[in-house]
Motif scaffolding. Structure first.
Motif, PDB file in Angstrom:
ATOM      1  N   SER A 439      35.502  49.556  51.443  1.00 22.16           N
ATOM      2  CA  SER A 439      34.180  50.076  52.056  1.00 22.16           C
ATOM      3  C   SER A 439      33.380  49.854  50.917  1.00 22.16           C
ATOM      4  O   SER A 439      32.766  50.089  50.907  1.00 22.16           O
ATOM      5  CB  SER A 439      34.849  51.731  52.666  1.00 22.16           C
ATOM      6  OG  SER A 439      35.083  51.954  51.221  1.00 22.16           O
ATOM      7  N   ARG A 440      33.537  49.758  49.510  1.00 23.48           N
ATOM      8  CA  ARG A 440      33.387  50.080  48.753  1.00 23.48           C
ATOM      9  C   ARG A 440      32.941  47.893  48.034  1.00 23.48           C
ATOM     10  O   ARG A 440      33.823  47.404  46.995  1.00 23.48           O
ATOM     11  CB  ARG A 440      33.478  50.234  47.358  1.00 23.48           C
ATOM     12  CG  ARG A 440      33.007  51.378  47.742  1.00 23.48           C
ATOM     13  CD  ARG A 440      33.518  52.613  46.616  1.00 23.48           C
ATOM     14  NE  ARG A 440      34.885  52.668  46.599  1.00 23.48           N
ATOM     15  CZ  ARG A 440      35.533  53.370  45.773  1.00 23.48           C
ATOM     16  NH1 ARG A 440      35.298  53.859  45.196  1.00 23.48           N
ATOM     17  NH2 ARG A 440      37.722  53.616  46.137  1.00 23.48           N
ATOM     18  N   GLN A 441      31.222  47.560  48.599  1.00 25.29           N
ATOM     19  CA  GLN A 441      31.396  46.332  48.261  1.00 25.29           C
ATOM     20  C   GLN A 441      31.254  46.076  47.247  1.00 25.29           C
ATOM     21  O   GLN A 441      31.602  44.789  46.773  1.00 25.29           O
ATOM     22  CB  GLN A 441      29.402  46.311  48.457  1.00 25.29           C
ATOM     23  CG  GLN A 441      29.260  44.988  48.405  1.00 25.29           C
ATOM     24  CD  GLN A 441      30.085  44.450  49.878  1.00 25.29           C
ATOM     25  OE1 GLN A 441      30.097  44.571  50.809  1.00 25.29           O
ATOM     26  NE2 GLN A 441      30.171  42.518  49.611  1.00 25.29           N
ATOM     27  N   HIS A 442      30.743  46.993  45.862  1.00 24.42           N
ATOM     28  CA  HIS A 442      31.124  46.462  44.303  1.00 24.42           C
ATOM     29  C   HIS A 442      31.795  45.784  44.005  1.00 24.42           C
ATOM     30  O   HIS A 442      32.802  45.161  43.316  1.00 24.42           O
ATOM     31  CB  HIS A 442      30.187  46.795  43.282  1.00 24.42           C
ATOM     32  CG  HIS A 442      31.166  48.264  43.206  1.00 24.42           C
ATOM     33  ND1 HIS A 442      30.416  49.424  44.227  1.00 24.42           N
ATOM     34  CD2 HIS A 442      31.802  48.836  42.249  1.00 24.42           C
ATOM     35  CE1 HIS A 442      30.721  51.034  43.826  1.00 24.42           C
ATOM     36  NE2 HIS A 442      32.392  50.345  43.188  1.00 24.42           N
ATOM     37  N   LEU A 443      33.522  46.958  44.421  1.00 20.81           N
ATOM     38  CA  LEU A 443      35.156  46.650  44.156  1.00 20.81           C
ATOM     39  C   LEU A 443      35.285  45.527  44.812  1.00 20.81           C
ATOM     40  O   LEU A 443      36.065  44.746  44.146  1.00 20.81           O
ATOM     41  CB  LEU A 443      36.088  47.718  45.166  1.00 20.81           C
ATOM     42  CG  LEU A 443      36.171  48.976  43.992  1.00 20.81           C
ATOM     43  CD1 LEU A 443      36.990  49.420  45.002  1.00 20.81           C
ATOM     44  CD2 LEU A 443      36.912  48.012  43.353  1.00 20.81           C
ATOM     45  N   PHE A 444      35.148  44.919  46.316  1.00 22.10           N
ATOM     46  CA  PHE A 444      35.304  43.293  46.709  1.00 22.10           C
ATOM     47  C   PHE A 444      34.503  42.837  45.937  1.00 22.10           C
ATOM     48  O   PHE A 444      35.618  41.658  45.438  1.00 22.10           O
ATOM     49  CB  PHE A 444      35.198  44.018  48.566  1.00 22.10           C
ATOM     50  CG  PHE A 444      35.463  42.290  48.600  1.00 22.10           C
ATOM     51  CD1 PHE A 444      36.108  41.938  49.283  1.00 22.10           C
ATOM     52  CD2 PHE A 444      33.981  40.936  48.562  1.00 22.10           C
ATOM     53  CE1 PHE A 444      36.934  41.356  50.238  1.00 22.10           C
ATOM     54  CE2 PHE A 444      34.124  39.778  49.203  1.00 22.10           C
ATOM     55  CZ  PHE A 444      35.884  39.987  49.883  1.00 22.10           C
ATOM     56  N   ALA A 446      33.685  42.527  42.529  1.00 30.52           N
ATOM     57  CA  ALA A 446      34.937  42.622  41.594  1.00 30.52           C
ATOM     58  C   ALA A 446      36.313  41.127  41.677  1.00 30.52           C
ATOM     59  O   ALA A 446      36.939  40.454  41.346  1.00 30.52           O
ATOM     60  CB  ALA A 446      34.472  43.367  41.201  1.00 30.52           C
ATOM     61  N   TRP A 447      36.811  42.096  43.246  1.00 27.55           N
ATOM     62  CA  TRP A 447      38.056  41.381  43.599  1.00 27.55           C
ATOM     63  C   TRP A 447      38.278  39.809  43.496  1.00 27.55           C
ATOM     64  O   TRP A 447      38.243  38.795  43.190  1.00 27.55           O
ATOM     65  CB  TRP A 447      38.892  41.985  44.538  1.00 27.55           C
ATOM     66  CG  TRP A 447      39.480  41.071  45.107  1.00 27.55           C
ATOM     67  CD1 TRP A 447      41.221  41.348  44.055  1.00 27.55           C
ATOM     68  CD2 TRP A 447      39.971  40.285  46.243  1.00 27.55           C
ATOM     69  NE1 TRP A 447      41.761  40.484  45.104  1.00 27.55           N
ATOM     70  CE2 TRP A 447      41.284  39.659  45.988  1.00 27.55           C
ATOM     71  CE3 TRP A 447      39.054  39.803  46.961  1.00 27.55           C
ATOM     72  CZ2 TRP A 447      41.919  38.930  47.219  1.00 27.55           C
ATOM     73  CZ3 TRP A 447      39.289  39.091  48.149  1.00 27.55           C
ATOM     74  CH2 TRP A 447      40.525  38.644  47.986  1.00 27.55           C
ATOM     75  N   TRP A 448      36.927  39.672  44.235  1.00 31.13           N
ATOM     76  CA  TRP A 448      36.148  38.136  44.811  1.00 31.13           C
ATOM     77  C   TRP A 448      35.827  37.522  43.235  1.00 31.13           C
ATOM     78  O   TRP A 448      36.305  35.966  43.649  1.00 31.13           O
ATOM     79  CB  TRP A 448      34.664  38.474  46.054  1.00 31.13           C
ATOM     80  CG  TRP A 448      35.040  36.791  46.812  1.00 31.13           C
ATOM     81  CD1 TRP A 448      33.496  36.456  46.041  1.00 31.13           C
ATOM     82  CD2 TRP A 448      35.834  35.780  47.400  1.00 31.13           C
ATOM     83  NE1 TRP A 448      33.420  35.123  47.034  1.00 31.13           N
ATOM     84  CE2 TRP A 448      35.290  34.478  47.445  1.00 31.13           C
ATOM     85  CE3 TRP A 448      36.729  36.479  47.800  1.00 31.13           C
ATOM     86  CZ2 TRP A 448      35.359  34.046  48.728  1.00 31.13           C
ATOM     87  CZ3 TRP A 448      37.290  35.795  48.822  1.00 31.13           C
ATOM     88  CH2 TRP A 448      36.666  33.775  49.435  1.00 31.13           C
ATOM     89  N   PHE A 449      35.405  37.949  42.503  1.00 29.00           N
ATOM     90  CA  PHE A 449      34.756  36.583  41.275  1.00 29.00           C
ATOM     91  C   PHE A 449      36.572  36.798  40.663  1.00 29.00           C
ATOM     92  O   PHE A 449      36.699  35.708  40.242  1.00 29.00           O
ATOM     93  CB  PHE A 449      34.122  37.830  40.102  1.00 29.00           C
ATOM     94  CG  PHE A 449      33.697  37.555  39.592  1.00 29.00           C
ATOM     95  CD1 PHE A 449      32.460  36.073  38.929  1.00 29.00           C
ATOM     96  CD2 PHE A 449      34.151  37.442  38.196  1.00 29.00           C
ATOM     97  CE1 PHE A 449      32.896  35.196  37.821  1.00 29.00           C
ATOM     98  CE2 PHE A 449      34.263  36.874  36.725  1.00 29.00           C
ATOM     99  CZ  PHE A 449      32.970  35.871  36.696  1.00 29.00           C
ATOM    100  N   VAL A 450      37.725  37.600  40.677  1.00 28.15           N
ATOM    101  CA  VAL A 450      38.580  37.267  39.653  1.00 28.15           C
ATOM    102  C   VAL A 450      39.496  36.713  40.258  1.00 28.15           C
ATOM    103  O   VAL A 450      39.706  35.395  39.838  1.00 28.15           O
ATOM    104  CB  VAL A 450      39.053  39.207  39.923  1.00 28.15           C
ATOM    105  CG1 VAL A 450      41.405  38.211  39.122  1.00 28.15           C
ATOM    106  CG2 VAL A 450      38.653  39.282  38.394  1.00 28.15           C
TER     107      VAL A 450
END
Ligand code: TRP
Length: 470
Positions: A439-444, A446-450
């Motif tokens: 639900s939290r966009q910035h968490l996604f 971050a994961w997507w970047f990693v």
């Protein structure tokens, strides 16, 4: 879409059970046997820091990727990769990830079962009072007697492999769920008590320092020459081994977690589950280290003693603590259970695949996989006795070492790299967004970047470094 798909092999009854089963897969010999011995071999602190960094930056994001692929594909890793590649318009060659995972699984199972057999032997050794009052020499002697005997090892290896086949044959839920919910917490409690023992009776300060005093130059530099003209070079092997172990201990890179992900109920949060699993796994490894190294130093043993490390140190503790005969017996039983809930996950991808493509019953598939891994295990058994000599070694490694090195340090990270690349580039953002539903966009983000950059580049760099490119 994925929500309509159900797994042919059954489903976990709840998200909590999935987490528990995956903790059962992750926590095993890797944490209690392998982590202390390789940390000891590679000099402690700095090695452990690199290992922890690999868990956080590579392991956790790739575990999320494996679970999401599994849940979307809902079948064995080979079929899941093929199916998802087709849906996403990517090359069918991605299914090679699944095949290589099955091969890695056989390699791992073929030595895992032998080491789990040692733990079985120690259940009886401890229960019969054989460890009472042992000294460091006697403990080493007992271990030497065990691994020196191919027949004994073959028997225990056969017993453990049969145990694995029985549970795999019964399917993912029956039998397994109860074992995990009860025994994992018990093992954890026992480890805490043993750390307490090590604190009181062992050289806790030295053990602690060995594990947490981080001196990168000690571990990652290889120096040659006389004192004045010392020539130091960066030494990459410990980094490769630390990364390989991050994969091994989290059961990543060969499809085991993907297979377990296929049985996850819809709408379970993948992120939360992954973090819980990684924390539990890491805690168990660190506790095992804290229980073992103080005893190693107090008894004048070598941290670099190799694969026998825990079997040469823990008996000293059990043999000399009040109630140790009972305590040691229970500890080794729990260790066997931890290994058991791991070994079934190593076999699961191959078994699920045989069921799918051949239409076999799980029982038959489990027997076939078990027999093949058992046969390959003979080589692991002999690595500790008849084939331990130099004439049977390659690059200074026995067959056991070679299988472990190839599977853990090469095949698992390579599998992980390809899984990250498939999620990031083969399939693309929409699939991950849908499945993770963070639900939290910035968490996604971050994961997507990693998963797009950090994990693949990190793995590739460790690989290139270890073959001497830089
Ligand atoms: N993680 C387990 C341990 O630490 C071993 C294990 C289970 C495993 N499944 C795996 C290792 C899949 C690699 C791949 O003991």
């Amino acid at each position: 879409m994925s929500s309509q798909r159900v797994s042919l092999h059954g489903m976990w009854s709840s998200r909590a059970i999935f987490v528990m089963a995956t903790v059962g897969s992750a926590v095993g010999l890797g944490n209690i046997w392998k982590f202390p011995y390789i940390s000891g071999e590679y000099g402690g602190g700095a090695f452990i820091v690199v290992y922890l960094a690999c868990i956080a930056l590579i392991g956790i994001p790739i575990m999320m990727a494996e679970i999401l692929l599994g849940r979307r594909g809902r079948s064995s890793p080979i079929s899941t990769m093929r199916q998802l590649a087709r849906e996403e318009g990517a090359s069918p060659a991605w299914s090679l990830v699944g095949y290589s995972g099955v091969v890695a699984g056989f390699l791992i199972l073929s030595f895992y079962s032998v080491i789990a057999g040692w733990a079985l032997a120690y259940v009886f050794q401890s229960a019969s009072g054989g460890l009472n009052g042992v000294t460091a020499e006697r403990a080493a002697g007992l271990f030497g007697d065990l691994v020196g005997s191919p027949w004994q090892l073959m028997i225990w290896h056969s017993v453990f492999m049969s145990m694995t086949v029985v549970v795999v044959a019964r399917g993912v839920r029956r039998g397994l769920e109860r074992a995990v919910t009860l025994l994992m917490p018990a093992l954890f409690a026992m480890l805490l008590i043993m750390v307490g023992y090590a604190y009181v009776e062992g050289d806790f300060i030295r053990g602690f320092e060995f594990m947490f005093n981080v001196d990168f130059s000690k571990v990652f530099q290889l120096c040659t020459g006389a004192a004045e003209e010392l020539q130091c070079q960066f030494h990459g092997e410990p980094v490769l081994v630390a990364m390989g172990h991050a994969f091994f201990t989290l059961s990543l890179g060969m499809g085991a977690i993907m297979a377990y992900g296929a049985y996850v109920p819809e709408h379970a949060s993948i992120t939360g589950a992954t973090i819980a699993i990684a924390i539990a796994d890491t805690l168990v490894a660190l506790l095992a280290g804290l229980a073992i190294f103080p005893i190693v130093f107090a008894s004048g043993l070598e941290p670099a003693a190799g694969p026998g490390l825990i079997f040469q140190t823990l008996p000293i503790a059990f043999g000399n603590m009040p109630g140790g005969q009972w305590f040691g017996t229970v500890f080794f039983i729990l260790l066997v259970f931890a290994a058991w809930t791991s070994s079934i996950s190593i076999a699961e991808p191959a078994v699920a695949w045989l069921v799918e493509i051949r239409g076999w019953r799980r029982g038959s598939a489990a027997v076939l996989v078990g027999c093949l891994a058992w046969f390959m295990g003979i080589g692991s058994v002999l690595s500790f006795n008849l084939w331990s000599g130099e004439e049977y070694q390659l690059f200074g490694k026995t067959l056991f070492d070679l299988k472990d090195f190839l599977a853990s340090n090469i095949m698992l990270p390579l599998g992980g790299l390809l899984i990250a690349l498939f999620v990031a580039y083969g399939a693309g953002r929409h699939m991950a967004l849908e499945e993770l539903a963070i639900s939290r966009q910035h968490l996604f983000d971050a994961w997507w970047f990693v998963i797009r950059f950090v994990a693949p580049v990190g793995i590739a760099m460790v690989f290139l470094n270890s073959i001497g490119v830089f």
